[in-house]
Design an enzyme around this catalytic site. Structure first.
Site, PDB file in Angstrom:
ATOM      1  N   ALA A   1       0.863  -1.188   0.000  1.00 32.01           N
ATOM      2  CA  ALA A   1       0.000   0.000   0.000  1.00 32.01           C
ATOM      3  C   ALA A   1       0.894   1.231   0.000  1.00 32.01           C
ATOM      4  CB  ALA A   1      -0.888   0.019   1.243  1.00 32.01           C
ATOM      5  N   LYS A   2       0.359   2.352  -0.346  1.00 39.25           N
ATOM      6  CA  LYS A   2       1.056   3.627  -0.190  1.00 39.25           C
ATOM      7  C   LYS A   2       0.011   4.715  -0.235  1.00 39.25           C
ATOM      8  CE  LYS A   2       5.454   4.934   0.086  1.00 39.25           C
ATOM      9  NZ  LYS A   2       6.483   4.131   0.776  1.00 39.25           N
TER      10      LYS A   2
END
Ligand code: NAD
Length: 433
Positions: A122-123
């Site tokens: 994720a980011k």
């Protein structure tokens, strides 16, 4: 040192130059396609891995200290969760975009898989310059953003961590905002928190420690005794300083370190414990009393056994890769080598140990933090460091096996390890519905 495979690096069949900067998502897809060429993986799985599973885009209005309202845009990208909850940083930076978050979330998937952590990538971030906000404004921004993305984060869904422009305090506000709305204290929703509310000992030092461990293993692989190794380190922030000091403690000679203003060089070795880190005293490196002050470009071309770019991205490019004189490169920073630069280094037989392995100590100790939060039991620093040592050596061993078995670059070897794990999980679970 023995030579590296000449397989091209961060590169597919087309010619790559640095003239047209690639976006993070383009680089991530290119690296995926390149690594896939070396292994037999179901193309349907690869097709799924080229896309994020979800990108949340949110509007974040906050009241400035002067009473006006300003509106920012934030993102949270989820790449793949076949092996566990999403994990990745949250950055406050003016250049945050949807594409950047997607590309960086893909890297997190590979990084977690190469370390065999039960997470996917994720980011996220907010397009904002945090230096233009007061502490109160940053707190309001963090709390409102947390509320906007509350539906997609959580200790079993997606666990943010600090990144550019965010820190322990940001994570504390995020954890508090999330916990208040959920009606219970939930420390496992973020990592990189202050230890007093469930953060892990050793988290801050972990990326530098992992860079040191991987450098040690790589030197051993190439039959280079640590006591005879000379090392140039770009940067002297968290990653570089922690790595440099440990390697010096283990007997290596750190001949050069740098900051944004330039580098210092002493062929007989620097006393790295006496040089203030970026955090202790920003931009003090070139003020030290040492024989030579160099530019950062000159540092990258020093004739040393190991070069560790551990400051910023895109520093080894097609313009300087031919002038690199180091025998081995260990990537401390994220993305210090461009596609074109990597190809030249590979052609020259200079091994490059990739970021997704070398600096993965950060996400690994984040995993330990998450375990401590879920179990409501803190680990000693000694336990954190012992377990990090063992995770890093296991990952190194796996990447080594892939490197030797497939006769590929170290970057491709790390991708092969990661991709095979992810593909196997996808094949076992199948496609819903
Ligand atoms: P930091 O802010 O603590 O230190 C950065 C260092 O780089 C400082 O010494 C600064 O003076 C120097 N620097 C800045 N611009 C420069 C330039 N143009 N040329 C040369 N030096 C320059 O940062 P950090 O946490 O040590 O992170 C360094 C790199 O490692 C980044 O790429 C980061 O994404 C990556 N990384 C950090 C972590 C972490 O948890 N800290 C984890 C994994 C990867």
């Amino acid at each position: 040192m023995s030579s590296e495979s000449t397989t091209s690096n961060r590169q597919d069949a087309t010619e790559t130059t640095d003239n047209e900067p690639e976006t993070a998502v383009e680089i991530a897809r290119r690296q995926l396609e390149h690594a896939v060429g070396h292994v037999d993986i179901d193309p349907n799985v690869i097709e799924r891995l080229k896309h994020p599973t979800k990108v949340q885009e949110v509007t974040v209005p906050i009241e400035r200290d002067d009473g006006t309202v300003e509106v920012f845009t934030g993102y949270r990208a989820h790449h793949d969760s076949v092996r566990g909850p999403h994990k990745g940083g949250l950055r406050f930076h003016p250049e945050v975009t949807r594409d950047e978050c997607v590309g960086l979330s893909m890297w997190m998937t590979w990084k977690c898989a190469v370390m065999d952590l039960p997470f996917g990538g994720a980011k996220g971030g907010i397009a904002v310059n945090p230096k233009e906000l007061s502490s109160d404004e940053k707190e309001r921004l963090t709390r409102r953003f947390t509320e906007e993305i509350r539906g997609v984060i959580g200790p079993m869904k997606d666990i943010p961590a600090p990144d550019m422009g965010t820190d322990q305090q940001t994570m504390a506000w995020l954890m508090d905002a999330y916990s208040m709305q959920e009606g219970e204290t939930i420390p496992g929703v973020v990592t990189g928190k202050p230890p007093v509310i469930g953060g892990s000992k050793g988290r801050e030092e972990a990326p530098g420690r992992s860079v040191a461990i991987i450098t040690r293993e790589a030197l051993e692989y190439y039959d280079q005794p640590m006591a005879e190794a000379t090392i140039a380190m770009q940067g002297f922030g968290s990653v570089a300083a922690n790595a440099a000091r440990l390697l010096e403690d283990w007997g290596a000679t750190i001949v050069a370190v740098s900051d944004v203003n330039g580098a210092i060089y002493d062929p007989s070795g620097l006393e790295t414990h006496d040089i203030p880190t970026h955090n202790e005293q920003p931009e003090a490196v070139t003020e030290q009393d040492v024989p030579h002050v160099l530019t950062n470009d000159e540092l990258l071309e020093l004739d040393v056994d190991v070069l560790v770019p551990a400051a910023v991205g895109n520093v080894l490019t097609e313009d300087n890769a031919s002038d690199v004189s180091a025998d081995l490169i260990v990537e401390g920073a994220n993305g210090p080598t461009t596609s074109a630069g990597g190809e030249i280094l590979a052609d020259r037989g200079i091994p490059v140990i990739p970021d997704i392995l070398a600096n993965a100590g950060g996400v690994t100790v984040s995993y330990f933090e998450w375990l401590q939060d879920i179990n409501r039991r803190a680990w000693s620093l000694e336990r954190v460091n012992d377990e990090l040592e063992s995770e890093m050596v296991d990952a190194w061993t796996d990447v080594c096996e892939a490197h030797d078995a497939h006769d590929v670059t170290w970057r491709d070897a790390a991708y092969i390890v990661a991709l095979l794990r992810i593909a196997e999980a996808h094949e076992a679970r199948g496609l819903w519905p």
